[in-house]
Design a protein around this motif. Structure first.
Motif, mmCIF file in Angstrom:
data_model
loop_
_atom_site.group_PDB
_atom_site.id
_atom_site.type_symbol
_atom_site.label_atom_id
_atom_site.label_comp_id
_atom_site.label_asym_id
_atom_site.label_seq_id
_atom_site.Cartn_x
_atom_site.Cartn_y
_atom_site.Cartn_z
ATOM 1 N N ARG A 122 0.828 -1.204 0.000
ATOM 2 C CA ARG A 122 0.000 0.000 0.000
ATOM 3 C C ARG A 122 0.862 1.253 0.000
ATOM 4 O O ARG A 122 0.482 2.275 -0.570
ATOM 5 C CB ARG A 122 -0.971 -0.058 1.177
ATOM 6 C CG ARG A 122 -1.954 -1.209 0.958
ATOM 7 C CD ARG A 122 -2.929 -1.449 2.061
ATOM 8 N NE ARG A 122 -3.740 -2.636 1.731
ATOM 9 C CZ ARG A 122 -4.556 -3.249 2.543
ATOM 10 N NH1 ARG A 122 -4.711 -2.816 3.780
ATOM 11 N NH2 ARG A 122 -5.236 -4.314 2.159
ATOM 12 N N ALA A 180 -8.293 -11.230 -0.314
ATOM 13 C CA ALA A 180 -7.919 -10.444 0.866
ATOM 14 C C ALA A 180 -6.713 -11.047 1.568
ATOM 15 O O ALA A 180 -5.740 -10.357 1.874
ATOM 16 C CB ALA A 180 -9.102 -10.348 1.822
ATOM 17 N N LEU A 185 -5.260 -7.724 -0.766
ATOM 18 C CA LEU A 185 -6.089 -6.637 -1.294
ATOM 19 C C LEU A 185 -7.095 -6.168 -0.251
ATOM 20 O O LEU A 185 -7.609 -6.954 0.538
ATOM 21 C CB LEU A 185 -6.836 -7.086 -2.553
ATOM 22 C CG LEU A 185 -5.990 -7.549 -3.743
ATOM 23 C CD1 LEU A 185 -6.881 -7.787 -4.959
ATOM 24 C CD2 LEU A 185 -4.916 -6.539 -4.087
ATOM 25 N N SER A 186 -7.374 -4.876 -0.298
ATOM 26 C CA SER A 186 -8.414 -4.338 0.583
ATOM 27 C C SER A 186 -9.785 -4.615 -0.037
ATOM 28 O O SER A 186 -9.895 -5.002 -1.214
ATOM 29 C CB SER A 186 -8.223 -2.834 0.753
ATOM 30 O OG SER A 186 -8.531 -2.166 -0.458
ATOM 31 N N GLN A 187 -10.796 -4.404 0.759
ATOM 32 C CA GLN A 187 -12.155 -4.623 0.245
ATOM 33 C C GLN A 187 -12.430 -3.723 -0.967
ATOM 34 O O GLN A 187 -13.065 -4.157 -1.945
ATOM 35 C CB GLN A 187 -13.180 -4.366 1.347
ATOM 36 C CG GLN A 187 -13.105 -5.391 2.473
ATOM 37 C CD GLN A 187 -14.097 -5.116 3.578
ATOM 38 O OE1 GLN A 187 -14.851 -5.981 3.995
ATOM 39 N NE2 GLN A 187 -14.099 -3.911 4.087
ATOM 40 N N SER A 188 -11.965 -2.488 -0.900
ATOM 41 C CA SER A 188 -12.172 -1.567 -2.028
ATOM 42 C C SER A 188 -11.467 -2.079 -3.277
ATOM 43 O O SER A 188 -12.000 -2.003 -4.394
ATOM 44 C CB SER A 188 -11.656 -0.173 -1.676
ATOM 45 O OG SER A 188 -12.349 0.342 -0.563
ATOM 46 N N LYS A 202 -18.084 -6.449 1.113
ATOM 47 C CA LYS A 202 -18.085 -6.458 2.582
ATOM 48 C C LYS A 202 -18.949 -7.602 3.111
ATOM 49 O O LYS A 202 -18.587 -8.273 4.086
ATOM 50 C CB LYS A 202 -18.582 -5.109 3.108
ATOM 51 C CG LYS A 202 -17.599 -3.977 2.874
ATOM 52 C CD LYS A 202 -18.132 -2.657 3.424
ATOM 53 C CE LYS A 202 -17.104 -1.545 3.266
ATOM 54 N NZ LYS A 202 -17.603 -0.248 3.778
ATOM 55 N N VAL A 205 -17.165 -10.875 2.728
ATOM 56 C CA VAL A 205 -16.139 -11.044 3.761
ATOM 57 C C VAL A 205 -16.789 -11.510 5.058
ATOM 58 O O VAL A 205 -16.342 -12.476 5.685
ATOM 59 C CB VAL A 205 -15.359 -9.733 3.985
ATOM 60 C CG1 VAL A 205 -14.541 -9.806 5.278
ATOM 61 C CG2 VAL A 205 -14.443 -9.449 2.804
ATOM 62 N N ASN B 22 -6.732 -7.433 7.355
ATOM 63 C CA ASN B 22 -6.027 -6.256 6.806
ATOM 64 C C ASN B 22 -6.691 -5.800 5.511
ATOM 65 O O ASN B 22 -6.005 -5.367 4.573
ATOM 66 C CB ASN B 22 -4.556 -6.556 6.528
ATOM 67 C CG ASN B 22 -3.780 -6.908 7.761
ATOM 68 O OD1 ASN B 22 -3.715 -8.083 8.131
ATOM 69 N ND2 ASN B 22 -3.208 -5.922 8.420
ATOM 70 N N ALA B 23 -8.006 -5.898 5.455
ATOM 71 C CA ALA B 23 -8.708 -5.593 4.203
ATOM 72 C C ALA B 23 -9.475 -4.280 4.262
ATOM 73 O O ALA B 23 -10.252 -3.978 3.346
ATOM 74 C CB ALA B 23 -9.675 -6.734 3.863
ATOM 75 N N LEU B 24 -9.249 -3.521 5.314
ATOM 76 C CA LEU B 24 -9.911 -2.223 5.409
ATOM 77 C C LEU B 24 -9.083 -1.159 4.709
ATOM 78 O O LEU B 24 -7.865 -1.302 4.557
ATOM 79 C CB LEU B 24 -10.099 -1.827 6.879
ATOM 80 C CG LEU B 24 -11.054 -2.691 7.692
ATOM 81 C CD1 LEU B 24 -11.015 -2.257 9.163
ATOM 82 C CD2 LEU B 24 -12.484 -2.600 7.161
ATOM 83 N N ASP B 25 -9.751 -0.105 4.318
ATOM 84 C CA ASP B 25 -9.021 1.044 3.814
ATOM 85 C C ASP B 25 -8.353 1.746 5.000
ATOM 86 O O ASP B 25 -8.686 1.517 6.160
ATOM 87 C CB ASP B 25 -9.962 1.983 3.069
ATOM 88 C CG ASP B 25 -10.441 1.349 1.758
ATOM 89 O OD1 ASP B 25 -9.667 0.569 1.174
ATOM 90 O OD2 ASP B 25 -11.575 1.612 1.355
#
Lengths: 221, 92
Positions: A122, A180, A185-188, A202, A205, B22-25
């Motif tokens: 990131r 994830a 990777l993030s949810q976005s 979401k 998940v 760790n999947a949150l912004d």
């Protein structure tokens, strides 16, 4: 992929830790068996006393998984190796904080490596490029040397149990969890990659994790 | 969510799975980290996080092993600035 060269000089950078994030990441983890936990505790107590041989033992047991998760997330051999270095430096510095009641050393080491790899991913802000390339790229680490029979049996048992649990999930939930966990990777980012609404991601998940907790729960107690 | 958004316990529990992955912004992740570390009283937060972390840790056991290069351990020792048998006290 930037480089697959092995044995090259390793960068000596050591990123500043996110203290709050680090603290929160160690709130809880999962126990391994009592024998493993006792052995892990003994080893990490030795590390806390400055025993480098104990750190090396932990390295030999868990570095392979640490580099695997780091490489899967970063897709760059040199960076993955640097993450493994940072991981074991962190184990060295934080060994006194290891709580065997919260989980085994393997989970602790992999959690550190995965967190550091995600931080790098990131930070370098190449998520878009990674998302685009991740689907088709074949991840190749070096061939794995034969482990001990007992270790290999246990590893295969663990792998099969988790794979079976993942296999019970609906395909979309399973893919979401895999993106994830294994790709970082993030949810976005998952929403973009899978062309799904963020709210759907979401929910996948939450539902996927709840099902996995149910299926893997016996190992958590 | 603003940078200083304060989560309620209910909101944290709702985010716990993604936080463990760790999947949150970034803003949500920082808000979760602040909540779990700084808040004194919780309503199911630690339990939800422990359950989610348990699943995440199970996933770690399914990772196949790669082979670190032989020089990697030497590089770790070099970064520690020590040799075998030395103390880690300098880091504490």
């Amino acid at each position: 992929m930037a480089s697959l060269a092995l044995g090259a000089p390793l960068p000596l950078s050591f990123g500043a830790p996110n203290i709050e994030g680090c603290l929160a990441k160690f709130v809880a983890a999962v126990p391994t068996g009592p024998t493993d936990r006792a052995r892990d505790r003994e080893l990490l107590e030795r590390v806390a006393r400055g025993d480098v041989a104990a750190l090396r033992t932990i390295y030999e047991q868990h570095a392979s998984r640490a580099i695997t998760i780091a490489y899967r997330i970063l897709r760059n051999r040199e960076e993955a190796e640097d993450v493994v270095q940072e991981t074991f430096l962190e184990v060295w510095r934080r060994s006194a904080q290891f709580d065997p009641g919260r989980g085994g050393a393997v989970a602790w080491v992999v959690t550190i490596a995965r967190s550091r790899a995600i931080d790098r991913l990131r930070a370098r802000n190449i998520a878009g490029r990674t998302i685009a390339s991740a689907a088709d790229e074949t991840v190749g680490l070096l061939p794995v040397p034969p482990p001990s029979p007992a270790a290999e049996t246990q590893r295969r048992r663990d792998e099969q149990r988790v794979a079976a649990a993942l296999g019970t999930l609906p395909a979309a939930q399973r893919r979401t969890i895999e993106l994830a966990y294994f790709e970082g990777l993030s949810q976005s980012e998952i929403a973009v990659k899978t062309a799904s609404p963020l709210g759907t991601v979401k929910m996948r998940v939450k539902l996927g994790m709840a099902k996995l907790a149910e299926l893997l729960g016996d190992e958590n107690t | 969510m603003t940078h200083r958004h304060q989560l309620t316990c209910s909101q944290f529990v709702d985010l716990a799975d993604a936080f463990a992955l760790n999947a949150l912004d970034e803003l949500e992740e920082h808000a979760c980290a602040r909540h779990i570390v700084r808040s004194i009283h919780h309503a199911g937060c630690r339990e939800a996080l422990a359950a989610a972390r348990g699943v995440v840790d199970q996933l770690s056991t399914a990772l196949p092993g790669g082979t670190p290069p032989a020089a990697l351990w030497s590089a770790i020792e070099a970064r520690l600035g020590i040799g075998t048998g030395s103390s880690n006290a300098e880091w504490l």
